[in-house]
Design an enzyme around this catalytic site. Structure first.
Site, mmCIF file in Angstrom:
data_model
loop_
_atom_site.group_PDB
_atom_site.id
_atom_site.type_symbol
_atom_site.label_atom_id
_atom_site.label_comp_id
_atom_site.label_asym_id
_atom_site.label_seq_id
_atom_site.Cartn_x
_atom_site.Cartn_y
_atom_site.Cartn_z
ATOM 1 C CB SER A 120 -0.899 -0.129 1.151
ATOM 2 O OG SER A 120 -0.318 -0.128 2.417
ATOM 3 C CG HIS A 141 -2.890 -0.572 -2.719
ATOM 4 N ND1 HIS A 141 -3.328 0.461 -2.431
ATOM 5 C CD2 HIS A 141 -3.203 -1.452 -1.524
ATOM 6 C CE1 HIS A 141 -3.636 0.901 -1.362
ATOM 7 N NE2 HIS A 141 -3.633 -0.455 -0.734
ATOM 8 C CD GLU A 153 -3.207 3.494 -5.266
ATOM 9 O OE1 GLU A 153 -3.286 4.594 -5.322
ATOM 10 O OE2 GLU A 153 -3.013 2.808 -4.157
ATOM 11 C CG ASN A 191 -2.585 4.001 1.862
ATOM 12 O OD1 ASN A 191 -3.345 4.486 2.525
ATOM 13 N ND2 ASN A 191 -1.980 2.944 1.239
#
Length: 297
Positions: A120, A141, A153, A191
């Site tokens: 991540s 991800h 992702e 993130n």
């Protein structure tokens, strides 16, 4: 590239969810973990989640059985990656561990095998640098819970080839996911945006601006978030949040990404959220019993 066989490394929350998803869509999955106990727990979780889907009439009993039959378990990476087209690493978010795994994968996998990481926040370019095939290393991800959440992702490392990116984008669509391609910079997109928001919520609590309930209620009712930021941090794991914030802080060198001291202290004290039974909220068995008693009082 017609992929049929996939290996997933790590049978924890993300790993078993990824294995479940691939198996449900007809892929033969080799689920790998060094711990037999973790593998058994992973299969039990997959079975439970499939039974819930049957109960909700999202899949049939036959589809549930077929999904389970599509999964084999292994405690050896070398044995588990034989004849697979893709490996998805979903081990703990620890850079040294991931680099060790990818070094081994590069040695024991076929030259045609694509190597993906579910990281991540850790650089795909750095992970790829320990292999002899950086063009075939990519980030996938997934979001938790994997069988339900639509987003994947897709992170291109500096050397990831166009062909590999295209293959993984199309593969994600076969899983009925929505793949979004991003480049390899700290935190990627998910993130890089999410963690500073969670950190700011923690700072607001730390500075006494408002309480846990008040902060989460403002974001749920005022911003239409399905879950407040502090509750979400608990579900992600406060240790994971801290790790990702450190990656952002180290990667950009910008003080705005510095983890809140309250977060650091909570992780140091072992208050990690749902996984430890306590974080910003109390998830202990006694608390569950108390809530249950109130429902019937």
């Amino acid at each position: 590239m017609n992929m049929k066989n996939v290996a997933v490394i790590g049978a924890g929350t993300m790993g078993n969810g990824i294995a479940h998803t691939f198996a449900q869509f007809g892929f033969k999955v080799h689920l790998i973990d060094k711990s037999e106990e973790t593998l058994n727990k992973g299969i039990a979780t997959i079975t439970k989640n499939l039974e819930r889907m049957v109960a909700k009439e999202r899949i049939s009993e036959q589809e549930k059985d077929a999904t389970i039959n599509n999964i084999q378990t292994h405690t050896s990476i070398k044995n588990g990656v034989q004849n697979v087209d893709l490996v998805v690493e979903a081990a703990t978010e620890n850079i040294d561990l991931k680099l060790h795994i990818f070094k081994e994968l590069d040695q024991v996998c076929s030259a045609k095998t694509i190597l993906a990481s579910n990281t991540s926040s850790i650089s795909i370019t750095k992970i790829a640098s320990v292999t002899s095939r950086p063009g075939m290393v990519i980030g996938m991800h997934f979001m938790n819970p994997v069988p339900i959440m639509k987003l994947v992702e897709i992170i291109r490392g500096y050397s990831t080839s166009d062909e590999v990116t295209s293959v993984i984008m199309e593969l994600s669509k076969k899983l009925r996911k929505v793949p979004v391609e991003v480049n390899d910079y700290p935190g990627f997109i998910a993130n890089r945006i999410l963690m500073p928001m969670l950190n700011e919520a923690i700072y607001s609590l730390y500075e006494g601006v408002a309480g846990v309930y008040e902060i989460d209620t403002v974001m749920k009712l005022g911003m239409a978030h399905p879950m407040g930021p502090l509750q979400l941090a608990d579900f992600i794991g406060l240790d994971v949040c801290l790790s990702i914030l450190n990656v952002l802080h180290d990667g950009f060198g910008n003080p705005k990404y510095a983890p809140c001291p309250l977060l650091v202290n909570m992780v140091t004290a072992g208050k990690l959220g749902v996984k430890s039974g306590e974080g910003f909220y109390d998830y202990s068995e006694s608390k569950k019993a108390e809530k249950l008693a109130k429902q019937f009082s």
